[in-house]
Design an enzyme around this catalytic site. Structure first.
Site, PDB file in Angstrom:
ATOM      1  N   TRP A 128       0.703  -1.040   0.007  1.00  0.00           N
ATOM      2  CA  TRP A 128       0.026   0.131  -0.059  1.00  0.00           C
ATOM      3  C   TRP A 128       1.045   1.093   0.045  1.00  0.00           C
ATOM      4  O   TRP A 128       1.742   1.269   0.933  1.00  0.00           O
ATOM      5  CB  TRP A 128      -0.835   0.145   1.305  1.00  0.00           C
ATOM      6  CG  TRP A 128      -2.003   0.940   1.524  1.00  0.00           C
ATOM      7  CD1 TRP A 128      -2.722   1.696   0.376  1.00  0.00           C
ATOM      8  CD2 TRP A 128      -2.075   1.904   2.668  1.00  0.00           C
ATOM      9  NE1 TRP A 128      -3.505   2.670   0.916  1.00  0.00           N
ATOM     10  CE2 TRP A 128      -3.038   2.567   2.317  1.00  0.00           C
ATOM     11  CE3 TRP A 128      -1.487   1.802   3.900  1.00  0.00           C
ATOM     12  CZ2 TRP A 128      -3.382   3.599   3.367  1.00  0.00           C
ATOM     13  CZ3 TRP A 128      -1.879   2.753   4.998  1.00  0.00           C
ATOM     14  CH2 TRP A 128      -3.258   3.637   4.592  1.00  0.00           C
ATOM     15  N   ASP A 209      -0.449  -5.502   9.373  1.00  0.00           N
ATOM     16  CA  ASP A 209      -1.661  -4.674   9.122  1.00  0.00           C
ATOM     17  C   ASP A 209      -2.687  -5.354   8.449  1.00  0.00           C
ATOM     18  O   ASP A 209      -2.528  -5.851   7.529  1.00  0.00           O
ATOM     19  CB  ASP A 209      -0.839  -3.672   8.065  1.00  0.00           C
ATOM     20  CG  ASP A 209      -1.804  -2.620   7.623  1.00  0.00           C
ATOM     21  OD1 ASP A 209      -2.945  -2.523   8.133  1.00  0.00           O
ATOM     22  OD2 ASP A 209      -1.714  -1.802   6.732  1.00  0.00           O
ATOM     23  N   LYS A 244     -13.413  -0.726   6.311  1.00  0.00           N
ATOM     24  CA  LYS A 244     -14.178  -1.367   5.199  1.00  0.00           C
ATOM     25  C   LYS A 244     -15.025  -2.448   5.834  1.00  0.00           C
ATOM     26  O   LYS A 244     -16.316  -2.464   5.295  1.00  0.00           O
ATOM     27  CB  LYS A 244     -13.001  -2.346   4.531  1.00  0.00           C
ATOM     28  CG  LYS A 244     -11.661  -1.745   4.618  1.00  0.00           C
ATOM     29  CD  LYS A 244     -11.566  -0.609   3.601  1.00  0.00           C
ATOM     30  CE  LYS A 244     -10.099  -0.307   3.729  1.00  0.00           C
ATOM     31  NZ  LYS A 244      -9.742   0.840   2.742  1.00  0.00           N
TER      32      LYS A 244
HETATM   33  C1  LMR Z   1      -6.808   1.948  -0.261  1.00  0.00           C
HETATM   34  O1  LMR Z   1      -5.927   1.445  -0.435  1.00  0.00           O
HETATM   35  O2  LMR Z   1      -7.515   2.428  -1.378  1.00  0.00           O
HETATM   36  C2  LMR Z   1      -7.576   2.315   0.804  1.00  0.00           C
HETATM   37  O3  LMR Z   1      -6.956   1.533   1.911  1.00  0.00           O
HETATM   38  C3  LMR Z   1      -7.936   3.866   1.111  1.00  0.00           C
HETATM   39  C4  LMR Z   1      -6.625   4.634   1.406  1.00  0.00           C
HETATM   40  O4  LMR Z   1      -6.442   5.350   2.098  1.00  0.00           O
HETATM   41  O5  LMR Z   1      -5.638   4.474   0.489  1.00  0.00           O
END
Ligand code: LMR
Length: 396
Positions: A128, A209, A244
């Site tokens: 992420w 996470d 979510k």
């Molecule tokens: C995502 O990965 O799209 C979500 O977790 C929202 C974000 O805050 O990035």
């Protein structure tokens, strides 16, 4: 005075959400941000949450400050959901309510920086995007361990294991227990076991996470890694989120937990509170009181688990429909890898250039890396998305 500051290029995920909102095309489709949309394309207010909300609003509770660690009822519910009965009597868990999963990651990162100022962190390649921002923001050097194999399009087990075996002792390693963001690719339990052995041998500090517990295989299956680490008596951190799974994005409801090798958690609990105080003093009330109400009431809890299962099943059905549709439209291409990915995201293999055309020509929004949010698909937009994919994949 501030002319020397660099211009912020914007966030690759949240920036796209703003662009989508501005787009006037009626057939636009948002597969960018990780938000669960229902079959009608709306963000749901879960019936269990609505019921809890009605009750709480009727109580007209005064809004004093929560303590730095947040609501006691909420924190108890978090520990039960994540750890179940995996914490031995000779171990401990300290938990605080945080401002979303991001807040948990940041408070955890600050705490780790205080404990081990010279340690570096390893995150999956890819991960992420905001993991990089949060850990770099807390002053860490961020390294990557192999995760997604570009050729097989599956988990790079050999690469990850080899990297874990040569980590400097005391490194910090971030793992996704389920529904990996952004790839949806997940190690099997048989693969996790030697990976954990290697991390323990290198005395790594593991940071889990988990933002999608229940969106993969189910509440218990998705928390298996958390519980396995606890059963091993490892000392580790967990960042978790109800954005979510309770559809409570804007309420910012998260938690940071630390599992310790002794029952005495006072020292780490104190450090967690200290970093909350320095960042934002104490967390907000309402979202956490909704979650505590639902999880703490046997009937509402069961109802919520049913609603969660419906969301999971819709995601699974949309993934299958996408794969089938793409296979039928582009029989010469292999889409089997997409079927094996888990959770809200699919890593399509589309290039940044193809993603740009998807948006510009077809109004289909995806992340530059080729990540799409499966939960943005529904019966009404699926055909358009498949045609758009086919157009960019067959363009000369
Ligand atoms: C995502 O990965 O799209 C979500 O977790 C929202 C974000 O805050 O990035």
């Amino acid at each position: 005075m501030f002319e020397h500051l660099p211009l912020y290029a914007g966030d690759p995920i949240l920036g796209l959400m703003g662009e989508f909102a501005e787009d006037q095309r009626p057939n636009k489709v948002n597969l960018g941000v990780g938000i669960y949309y229902d079959a009608a394309g709306a963000i749901p207010l879960l019936p269990s949450v609505r019921e809890a909300e009605d009750e709480l609003i009727a109580q007209h509770t005064p809004r004093g400050y929560l303590p730095m660690e947040g609501s006691a009822a909420y924190r108890k519910a978090v520990v039960e959901l994540l750890f179940a009965d995996s914490v031995g009597a000779d171990r401990g868990v300290a938990v605080i309510q945080t401002v979303g999963g991001s807040g948990a990651l940041r408070v955890g990162a600050d705490l780790l920086k205080t404990a081990w100022p010279d340690a570096a962190i390893w995150v999956s390649d890819p991960t992420w995007d905001n993991h990089l921002g949060i850990f770099q923001g807390a002053g860490f050097a961020v390294n990557r361990y192999p995760y997604f194999h570009p050729h097989t399009k599956h988990f790079d087990f050999d690469g990850a294991l080899a990297e874990f075996k040569r980590l400097p002792k005391g490194s910090i390693v971030l793992l996704h227990p389920c529904c990996h963001n952004p790839t949806g690719v997940q190690p099997t339990r048989e693969q996790w076991l030697p990976l954990l052995d290697a991390l323990q041998a290198r005395e790594a500090v593991t940071f889990l996470d988990i933002a999608y517990q229940g969106f993969g295989d189910g509440l218990d299956d998705d928390a298996w890694l958390v519980r396995e680490c606890a059963r091993r008596g490892m000392e580790f951190l967990v960042a978790s989120s109800f954005s979510k799974t309770f559809s409570l994005y804007g309420e910012r409801v998260g938690a940071l937990s630390m599992h310790t090798a002794t029952p005495d958690v006072e020292r780490v609990f104190g450090q967690m509170k200290l970093h909350v105080r320095r960042n934002y003093s104490s967390p907000p009330m309402f979202g956490a009181s909704l979650v505590a109400k639902v999880l703490g009431d046997a009937r509402l809890n069961r109802q919520w688990q049913g609603e969660l299962a419906q969301m999971r099943e819709r995601i699974t059905a949309m993934r299958a429909a996408l794969v089938e549709g793409l296979k039928a439209r582009l029989p010469a291409h292999d889409f089997e890898f997409l079927a094996h990915q888990q959770g809200m995201f699919a890593y399509t293999g589309l290039s940044a250039a193809q993603v740009a055309v998807l948006k510009a020509k077809h109004g289909v929004y995806a992340i530059d890396t080729g990540r799409i949010c499966i939960a943005g698909l529904n019966e009404s937009n699926l055909g358009h998305v498949i045609e758009a994919f086919a157009a960019v994949m067959t363009a000369a």
